[in-house]
Design an enzyme around this catalytic site. Structure first.
Site, PDB file in Angstrom:
ATOM      1  N   MET A 179     -12.339   4.003   0.105  1.00 41.19           N
ATOM      2  CA  MET A 179     -12.945   4.170   1.432  1.00 41.19           C
ATOM      3  C   MET A 179     -13.670   5.510   1.410  1.00 41.19           C
ATOM      4  SD  MET A 179      -9.745   2.650   3.573  1.00 41.19           S
ATOM      5  CE  MET A 179      -8.652   2.926   2.180  1.00 41.19           C
ATOM      6  N   SER A 231       0.844  -1.202   0.000  1.00 36.80           N
ATOM      7  CA  SER A 231       0.000   0.000   0.000  1.00 36.80           C
ATOM      8  C   SER A 231       0.870   1.239   0.000  1.00 36.80           C
ATOM      9  CB  SER A 231      -0.891   0.025   1.236  1.00 36.80           C
ATOM     10  OG  SER A 231      -1.481   1.313   1.354  1.00 36.80           O
ATOM     11  N   ASP A 278      -4.963   3.444  -1.557  1.00 29.80           N
ATOM     12  CA  ASP A 278      -5.994   3.685  -0.545  1.00 29.80           C
ATOM     13  C   ASP A 278      -6.565   5.092  -0.670  1.00 29.80           C
ATOM     14  OD1 ASP A 278      -6.157   1.283   1.116  1.00 29.80           O
ATOM     15  OD2 ASP A 278      -4.051   1.699   1.587  1.00 29.80           O
ATOM     16  N   ASP A 315      -6.467  -6.875   4.382  1.00 31.57           N
ATOM     17  CA  ASP A 315      -5.907  -5.518   4.395  1.00 31.57           C
ATOM     18  C   ASP A 315      -5.886  -4.981   5.824  1.00 31.57           C
ATOM     19  OD1 ASP A 315      -5.175  -2.918   3.926  1.00 31.57           O
ATOM     20  OD2 ASP A 315      -6.892  -2.424   2.649  1.00 31.57           O
ATOM     21  N   GLY A 360      -2.549  -4.448   8.985  1.00 30.08           N
ATOM     22  CA  GLY A 360      -1.730  -5.147   9.972  1.00 30.08           C
ATOM     23  C   GLY A 360      -1.124  -6.444   9.475  1.00 30.08           C
ATOM     24  N   HIS A 409      -8.613   0.910  -3.637  1.00 25.10           N
ATOM     25  CA  HIS A 409      -9.507   0.626  -2.499  1.00 25.10           C
ATOM     26  C   HIS A 409     -10.195   1.932  -2.118  1.00 25.10           C
ATOM     27  CE1 HIS A 409      -9.643  -0.673   2.057  1.00 25.10           C
ATOM     28  NE2 HIS A 409     -10.849  -0.569   1.525  1.00 25.10           N
ATOM     29  N   MET A 435     -11.273  -6.437   5.715  1.00 18.86           N
ATOM     30  CA  MET A 435     -10.510  -5.466   6.503  1.00 18.86           C
ATOM     31  C   MET A 435     -10.105  -6.121   7.827  1.00 18.86           C
ATOM     32  SD  MET A 435     -10.060  -2.562   4.880  1.00 18.86           S
ATOM     33  CE  MET A 435      -9.053  -2.044   6.258  1.00 18.86           C
ATOM     34  N   HIS A 438      -1.344  -1.303  -4.126  1.00 12.94           N
ATOM     35  CA  HIS A 438      -2.606  -0.995  -3.449  1.00 12.94           C
ATOM     36  C   HIS A 438      -2.698   0.517  -3.216  1.00 12.94           C
ATOM     37  CE1 HIS A 438      -6.072  -2.242  -0.989  1.00 12.94           C
ATOM     38  NE2 HIS A 438      -5.679  -1.326  -0.096  1.00 12.94           N
ATOM     39  N   SER A 483       2.664  -0.549   6.324  1.00 10.07           N
ATOM     40  CA  SER A 483       3.781  -0.222   7.214  1.00 10.07           C
ATOM     41  C   SER A 483       4.794  -1.353   7.308  1.00 10.07           C
ATOM     42  CB  SER A 483       3.258   0.164   8.594  1.00 10.07           C
ATOM     43  OG  SER A 483       2.370  -0.800   9.077  1.00 10.07           O
ATOM     44  N   GLY A 491      -2.960   3.527   8.345  1.00  8.63           N
ATOM     45  CA  GLY A 491      -1.959   2.471   8.298  1.00  8.63           C
ATOM     46  C   GLY A 491      -1.400   2.239   9.692  1.00  8.63           C
ATOM     47  N   GLY A 492      -0.683   1.153   9.853  1.00 11.37           N
ATOM     48  CA  GLY A 492       0.061   0.912  11.079  1.00 11.37           C
ATOM     49  C   GLY A 492      -0.754   0.474  12.279  1.00 11.37           C
ATOM     50  N   MET A 526      -9.205   7.765   0.726  1.00 14.61           N
ATOM     51  CA  MET A 526     -10.015   8.068   1.921  1.00 14.61           C
ATOM     52  C   MET A 526     -10.574   9.480   1.810  1.00 14.61           C
ATOM     53  SD  MET A 526      -7.408   6.705   4.814  1.00 14.61           S
ATOM     54  CE  MET A 526      -6.636   5.084   4.715  1.00 14.61           C
ATOM     55  N   GLY A 580      -8.943   3.432   7.655  1.00 12.58           N
ATOM     56  CA  GLY A 580      -8.680   4.850   7.887  1.00 12.58           C
ATOM     57  C   GLY A 580      -7.211   5.172   8.119  1.00 12.58           C
TER      58      GLY A 580
HETATM   59  C1  DX5 Z   1      -6.293   1.051   5.985  1.00 18.29           C
HETATM   60  C2  DX5 Z   1      -5.927   0.803   4.552  1.00 18.29           C
HETATM   61  C3  DX5 Z   1      -4.790  -0.110   4.397  1.00 18.29           C
HETATM   62  C4  DX5 Z   1      -3.494   0.376   4.970  1.00 18.29           C
HETATM   63  C5  DX5 Z   1      -2.790  -0.830   5.474  1.00 18.29           C
HETATM   64  O1  DX5 Z   1      -7.486   1.729   6.052  1.00 18.29           O
HETATM   65  O2  DX5 Z   1      -7.021   0.269   3.820  1.00 18.29           O
HETATM   66  O3  DX5 Z   1      -4.598  -0.494   3.029  1.00 18.29           O
HETATM   67  O4  DX5 Z   1      -2.666   1.029   4.052  1.00 18.29           O
HETATM   68  O5  DX5 Z   1      -1.696  -0.410   6.202  1.00 18.29           O
HETATM   69  P1  DX5 Z   1      -0.948  -1.379   7.212  1.00 18.29           P
HETATM   70  O6  DX5 Z   1      -0.407  -2.508   6.402  1.00 18.29           O
HETATM   71  O7  DX5 Z   1       0.111  -0.484   7.761  1.00 18.29           O
HETATM   72  O8  DX5 Z   1      -1.950  -1.817   8.219  1.00 18.29           O
HETATM   73 ZN    ZN Z   2      -6.576  -0.610   1.719  1.00 19.04          ZN
END
Ligand code: DX5
Ligand code: ZN
Length: 236
Positions: A88, A28, A55, A195, A197, A86, A157, A53, A218, A164-165, A57, A162
Protein backbone atom coordinates in the site's frame (compact mmCIF):
# COMPACT_ATOMS: atom_id res chain seq x y z
CA UNK A 1 23.56 -24.99 3.69
CA UNK A 2 19.98 -23.88 4.14
CA UNK A 3 19.93 -20.89 1.84
CA UNK A 4 17.22 -18.36 1.06
CA UNK A 5 16.94 -20.02 -2.37
CA UNK A 6 16.17 -23.39 -0.74
CA UNK A 7 13.62 -21.83 1.54
CA UNK A 8 11.86 -20.04 -1.31
CA UNK A 9 11.83 -23.32 -3.27
CA UNK A 10 10.30 -25.26 -0.36
CA UNK A 11 7.71 -22.54 0.19
CA UNK A 12 6.79 -22.55 -3.51
CA UNK A 13 6.21 -26.31 -3.31
CA UNK A 14 3.91 -25.70 -0.37
CA UNK A 15 2.06 -23.07 -2.40
CA UNK A 16 1.59 -25.55 -5.22
CA UNK A 17 0.22 -28.09 -2.75
CA UNK A 18 -2.24 -25.65 -1.33
CA UNK A 19 -3.39 -24.57 -4.79
CA UNK A 20 -5.47 -27.72 -4.84
CA UNK A 21 -7.47 -26.44 -1.84
CA UNK A 22 -10.36 -24.21 -2.68
CA UNK A 23 -9.91 -21.89 0.28
CA UNK A 24 -6.62 -20.36 1.42
CA UNK A 25 -6.27 -18.41 4.66
CA UNK A 26 -3.70 -15.61 4.86
CA UNK A 27 -3.53 -14.14 8.38
CA UNK A 28 -2.25 -10.56 8.39
CA UNK A 29 0.63 -9.93 10.78
CA UNK A 30 -0.48 -6.28 10.95
CA UNK A 31 -2.59 -7.47 13.89
CA UNK A 32 0.14 -9.64 15.45
CA UNK A 33 1.98 -8.75 18.66
CA UNK A 34 5.19 -7.15 17.39
CA UNK A 35 6.83 -7.73 20.75
CA UNK A 36 6.30 -11.43 20.14
CA UNK A 37 6.41 -11.65 16.39
CA UNK A 38 8.49 -14.83 16.32
CA UNK A 39 5.99 -16.50 18.67
CA UNK A 40 3.02 -15.38 16.55
CA UNK A 41 4.61 -16.57 13.32
CA UNK A 42 5.45 -19.92 14.90
CA UNK A 43 1.78 -20.16 15.89
CA UNK A 44 0.87 -19.60 12.23
CA UNK A 45 3.37 -22.31 11.22
CA UNK A 46 1.48 -24.78 13.40
CA UNK A 47 -1.95 -23.62 12.20
CA UNK A 48 -4.04 -24.36 9.12
CA UNK A 49 -3.06 -21.02 7.60
CA UNK A 50 -1.71 -21.13 4.05
CA UNK A 51 0.07 -17.82 3.49
CA UNK A 52 1.29 -15.02 5.75
CA UNK A 53 -0.11 -11.65 4.67
CA UNK A 54 2.37 -8.77 5.06
CA UNK A 55 0.84 -5.25 4.91
CA UNK A 56 3.26 -2.52 3.89
CA UNK A 57 1.96 1.06 4.36
CA UNK A 58 3.91 4.21 3.53
CA UNK A 59 1.85 7.02 5.05
CA UNK A 60 1.33 8.48 1.55
CA UNK A 61 -0.82 6.04 -0.42
CA UNK A 62 -2.65 5.29 2.82
CA UNK A 63 -2.97 7.43 5.95
CA UNK A 64 -0.92 5.06 8.11
CA UNK A 65 2.61 3.67 8.35
CA UNK A 66 3.06 0.00 9.23
CA UNK A 67 6.52 -1.52 8.75
CA UNK A 68 8.99 -2.33 6.00
CA UNK A 69 11.93 -4.54 5.12
CA UNK A 70 13.23 -5.59 8.57
CA UNK A 71 9.85 -6.94 9.71
CA UNK A 72 9.35 -8.66 6.34
CA UNK A 73 12.79 -10.28 6.64
CA UNK A 74 12.11 -11.49 10.18
CA UNK A 75 8.74 -12.88 9.09
CA UNK A 76 10.43 -14.75 6.28
CA UNK A 77 13.12 -16.05 8.63
CA UNK A 78 10.62 -17.68 10.99
CA UNK A 79 7.75 -18.55 8.64
CA UNK A 80 7.44 -21.91 6.98
CA UNK A 81 4.59 -20.48 4.85
CA UNK A 82 4.85 -18.20 1.81
CA UNK A 83 4.79 -14.44 2.38
CA UNK A 84 1.96 -12.63 0.60
CA UNK A 85 3.19 -9.02 0.46
CA UNK A 86 0.57 -6.29 -0.02
CA UNK A 87 2.16 -2.97 -0.98
CA UNK A 88 0.00 0.00 0.00
CA UNK A 89 2.65 2.42 -1.20
CA UNK A 90 3.23 4.92 -4.01
CA UNK A 91 5.90 4.11 -6.60
CA UNK A 92 6.07 0.41 -5.72
CA UNK A 93 8.36 -0.26 -8.71
CA UNK A 94 11.27 1.21 -6.72
CA UNK A 95 10.95 -1.49 -4.05
CA UNK A 96 9.88 -4.69 -5.82
CA UNK A 97 13.32 -6.29 -5.80
CA UNK A 98 13.90 -5.42 -2.16
CA UNK A 99 10.65 -7.11 -1.15
CA UNK A 100 11.53 -10.14 -3.26
CA UNK A 101 14.93 -10.25 -1.52
CA UNK A 102 13.17 -9.89 1.85
CA UNK A 103 11.26 -13.11 1.10
CA UNK A 104 8.06 -12.23 -0.78
CA UNK A 105 6.46 -15.15 -2.64
CA UNK A 106 3.75 -12.89 -4.01
CA UNK A 107 3.73 -9.12 -4.43
CA UNK A 108 0.48 -7.22 -4.80
CA UNK A 109 0.42 -3.58 -5.90
CA UNK A 110 -2.51 -1.18 -5.99
CA UNK A 111 -3.92 -0.28 -9.39
CA UNK A 112 -4.48 3.25 -8.03
CA UNK A 113 -0.71 3.61 -7.40
CA UNK A 114 0.50 2.27 -10.76
CA UNK A 115 0.23 4.46 -13.87
CA UNK A 116 2.11 1.79 -15.85
CA UNK A 117 0.51 -1.29 -14.36
CA UNK A 118 1.46 -3.64 -17.18
CA UNK A 119 5.14 -2.78 -16.73
CA UNK A 120 4.90 -3.21 -12.96
CA UNK A 121 3.21 -6.61 -13.27
CA UNK A 122 5.87 -7.83 -15.70
CA UNK A 123 8.60 -6.64 -13.33
CA UNK A 124 7.07 -8.64 -10.45
CA UNK A 125 6.88 -11.76 -12.62
CA UNK A 126 10.45 -11.34 -13.81
CA UNK A 127 11.54 -11.43 -10.19
CA UNK A 128 9.91 -14.85 -9.91
CA UNK A 129 7.08 -13.71 -7.65
CA UNK A 130 3.37 -14.21 -8.07
CA UNK A 131 1.93 -10.92 -9.37
CA UNK A 132 -1.14 -9.42 -7.73
CA UNK A 133 -3.20 -6.28 -8.24
CA UNK A 134 -5.35 -4.76 -5.50
CA UNK A 135 -8.48 -2.66 -6.04
CA UNK A 136 -9.71 -0.10 -3.55
CA UNK A 137 -13.43 -0.26 -2.72
CA UNK A 138 -14.33 2.45 -5.27
CA UNK A 139 -12.32 0.97 -8.17
CA UNK A 140 -14.41 -1.10 -10.60
CA UNK A 141 -13.31 -4.60 -11.55
CA UNK A 142 -13.71 -3.60 -15.22
CA UNK A 143 -10.40 -1.70 -14.89
CA UNK A 144 -8.69 -5.10 -15.02
CA UNK A 145 -10.19 -6.29 -18.31
CA UNK A 146 -7.07 -5.64 -20.37
CA UNK A 147 -4.59 -7.09 -17.90
CA UNK A 148 -6.45 -10.01 -16.35
CA UNK A 149 -4.57 -12.65 -18.36
CA UNK A 150 -1.22 -11.37 -17.01
CA UNK A 151 -2.21 -11.63 -13.36
CA UNK A 152 -1.77 -14.40 -10.81
CA UNK A 153 -3.91 -12.74 -8.15
CA UNK A 154 -6.49 -10.00 -7.70
CA UNK A 155 -7.01 -8.56 -4.23
CA UNK A 156 -10.40 -6.99 -3.60
CA UNK A 157 -10.18 -4.51 -0.72
CA UNK A 158 -13.26 -4.94 1.44
CA UNK A 159 -12.31 -1.95 3.61
CA UNK A 160 -10.49 1.25 2.74
CA UNK A 161 -6.83 0.32 3.07
CA UNK A 162 -4.74 1.64 5.93
CA UNK A 163 -5.98 0.01 9.11
CA UNK A 164 -6.93 -3.33 10.56
CA UNK A 165 -10.17 -3.88 12.43
CA UNK A 166 -12.53 -1.98 10.11
CA UNK A 167 -16.05 -2.94 9.06
CA UNK A 168 -16.52 -5.10 5.98
CA UNK A 169 -18.05 -3.23 3.00
CA UNK A 170 -21.06 -5.17 1.67
CA UNK A 171 -20.53 -4.14 -1.98
CA UNK A 172 -17.53 -6.50 -1.91
CA UNK A 173 -19.80 -9.44 -2.79
CA UNK A 174 -20.72 -7.76 -6.07
CA UNK A 175 -17.07 -7.09 -6.85
CA UNK A 176 -16.08 -10.67 -6.08
CA UNK A 177 -18.83 -11.89 -8.40
CA UNK A 178 -17.57 -9.51 -11.11
CA UNK A 179 -13.96 -10.66 -10.86
CA UNK A 180 -15.01 -14.30 -10.70
CA UNK A 181 -16.96 -13.89 -13.96
CA UNK A 182 -13.96 -12.19 -15.59
CA UNK A 183 -11.59 -14.88 -14.31
CA UNK A 184 -13.83 -17.74 -15.49
CA UNK A 185 -13.72 -16.23 -18.97
CA UNK A 186 -10.05 -15.23 -19.23
CA UNK A 187 -7.95 -16.63 -16.36
CA UNK A 188 -9.54 -19.53 -14.46
CA UNK A 189 -6.46 -20.10 -12.24
CA UNK A 190 -6.57 -16.56 -10.86
CA UNK A 191 -6.39 -16.25 -7.08
CA UNK A 192 -9.26 -14.03 -5.89
CA UNK A 193 -8.31 -12.58 -2.51
CA UNK A 194 -10.48 -10.56 -0.15
CA UNK A 195 -8.84 -8.26 2.40
CA UNK A 196 -10.50 -6.38 5.23
CA UNK A 197 -13.10 -7.25 7.83
CA UNK A 198 -13.09 -10.95 6.94
CA UNK A 199 -14.46 -13.09 9.75
CA UNK A 200 -16.45 -16.24 10.48
CA UNK A 201 -19.70 -14.46 9.53
CA UNK A 202 -18.80 -13.57 5.94
CA UNK A 203 -16.10 -16.02 4.81
CA UNK A 204 -18.48 -18.75 3.60
CA UNK A 205 -20.59 -16.35 1.54
CA UNK A 206 -17.44 -14.80 0.04
CA UNK A 207 -16.17 -18.27 -0.87
CA UNK A 208 -19.52 -19.18 -2.42
CA UNK A 209 -19.36 -15.95 -4.45
CA UNK A 210 -15.98 -16.90 -5.90
CA UNK A 211 -13.18 -15.73 -3.61
CA UNK A 212 -10.52 -18.29 -2.68
CA UNK A 213 -7.94 -16.43 -0.57
CA UNK A 214 -8.96 -14.74 2.68
CA UNK A 215 -6.87 -12.22 4.55
CA UNK A 216 -7.75 -12.00 8.22
CA UNK A 217 -6.07 -9.74 10.74
CA UNK A 218 -8.12 -8.79 13.76
CA UNK A 219 -10.54 -11.72 13.52
CA UNK A 220 -7.57 -14.09 13.92
CA UNK A 221 -5.29 -12.25 16.33
CA UNK A 222 -8.01 -10.98 18.67
CA UNK A 223 -9.61 -14.42 18.93
CA UNK A 224 -9.13 -16.35 22.19
CA UNK A 225 -7.44 -19.04 20.10
CA UNK A 226 -6.03 -17.59 16.85
CA UNK A 227 -5.20 -21.06 15.60
CA UNK A 228 -8.79 -22.27 16.11
CA UNK A 229 -10.12 -19.16 14.38
CA UNK A 230 -7.91 -19.93 11.37
CA UNK A 231 -9.47 -23.42 11.23
CA UNK A 232 -12.93 -21.91 11.54
CA UNK A 233 -12.25 -19.52 8.64
CA UNK A 234 -10.88 -22.38 6.56
CA UNK A 235 -13.85 -24.67 7.06
CA UNK A 236 -16.84 -22.40 7.87
C1 DX5 B 1 -5.84 -3.09 5.57
C2 DX5 B 1 -4.92 -4.25 5.30
C3 DX5 B 1 -5.44 -5.53 5.78
C4 DX5 B 1 -5.64 -5.63 7.26
C5 DX5 B 1 -6.83 -6.49 7.46
O1 DX5 B 1 -5.39 -1.97 4.91
O2 DX5 B 1 -4.64 -4.38 3.92
O3 DX5 B 1 -4.65 -6.63 5.33
O4 DX5 B 1 -4.56 -6.19 7.95
O5 DX5 B 1 -7.18 -6.43 8.80
P1 DX5 B 1 -8.61 -6.88 9.30
O6 DX5 B 1 -8.74 -8.33 8.98
O7 DX5 B 1 -8.52 -6.61 10.77
O8 DX5 B 1 -9.61 -6.04 8.60
ZN1 ZN C 1 -3.61 -6.34 3.21
Amino acid sequence: MYSIVNKLYLQSLMTNDTMTNDRLIAPSILSADFGNLQRDIEMLNQSESDWVHVDIMDGVFVPNISFGFPVTEVSFKYSTKPLDVHLMIVEPDCYLKRFKDAGAASITVHIEACPHLHRTVQAIKQLGCRAGVALNPHTPVAMLEDIITDLDLVLIMSVNPGFGGQHFIENTYKKVADIKALADKHNPNLFIEVDGGVDQNNVAKLAATGANVFVAGSSVFSAPSPSSMISTLKHA
